[in-house]
Design an enzyme around this catalytic site. Structure first.
Site, mmCIF file in Angstrom:
data_model
loop_
_atom_site.group_PDB
_atom_site.id
_atom_site.type_symbol
_atom_site.label_atom_id
_atom_site.label_comp_id
_atom_site.label_asym_id
_atom_site.label_seq_id
_atom_site.Cartn_x
_atom_site.Cartn_y
_atom_site.Cartn_z
ATOM 1 N N CYS A 12 0.845 -1.190 0.000
ATOM 2 C CA CYS A 12 0.000 0.000 0.000
ATOM 3 C C CYS A 12 0.888 1.251 0.000
ATOM 4 C CB CYS A 12 -0.892 -0.012 1.238
ATOM 5 S SG CYS A 12 -1.812 1.514 1.504
ATOM 6 N N ASP A 13 0.636 2.164 -0.925
ATOM 7 C CA ASP A 13 1.461 3.375 -1.038
ATOM 8 C C ASP A 13 1.437 4.211 0.243
ATOM 9 O OD1 ASP A 13 2.263 2.779 -3.602
ATOM 10 O OD2 ASP A 13 0.706 3.985 -4.561
#
Length: 115
Positions: A12-13
């Site tokens: 997840c960024d």
């Protein structure tokens, strides 16, 4: 002192941004990948005691969009919390838990204040 825990999924960024921030600040923390190690109902109830359900649930996630209206209503009423363990992308990420704070999502200013 209770250890700092960052909950999320590694790809997840936003989780990556939070991890980079904590590493840059040289914060000692544990990373909990809740896809590999699902969270317990006790954890969700503990979180609910500190934050409202609408802060915890990520309504922009694909998981949310795939729920039936009935499941959404149950979850937002605080019932059927098992869905959070079954579909971890329903949890707004990352989750930073310190001795005094429980934060959902990543805002650098909030993290600085919590540490």
């Amino acid at each position: 002192m209770k250890p700092i825990t960052l909950y999320g999924i590694p790809n997840c960024d936003t989780v990556r941004k939070a991890r980079k921030f904590l590493d840059t600040q040289q914060v000692d923390y544990q990373f909990h990948d809740f896809r590999k190690t699902p969270l317990t109902l006790d954890t969700f109830q503990h979180w609910l005691a500190q934050q409202p359900i609408d802060v915890i649930v990520n309504k922009r996630s694909t998981g949310w969009k795939q729920l039936s209206d009935e499941q959404k209503q149950q979850l937002m009423a605080g019932d059927n919390l098992e869905l959070l363990a079954e579909i971890p992308t329903l949890i707004k990420r990352p989750v930073l838990q310190t001795e005094t704070a429980l934060l959902f999502g990543f805002k650098e200013a909030d993290y600085q204040q919590a540490l």
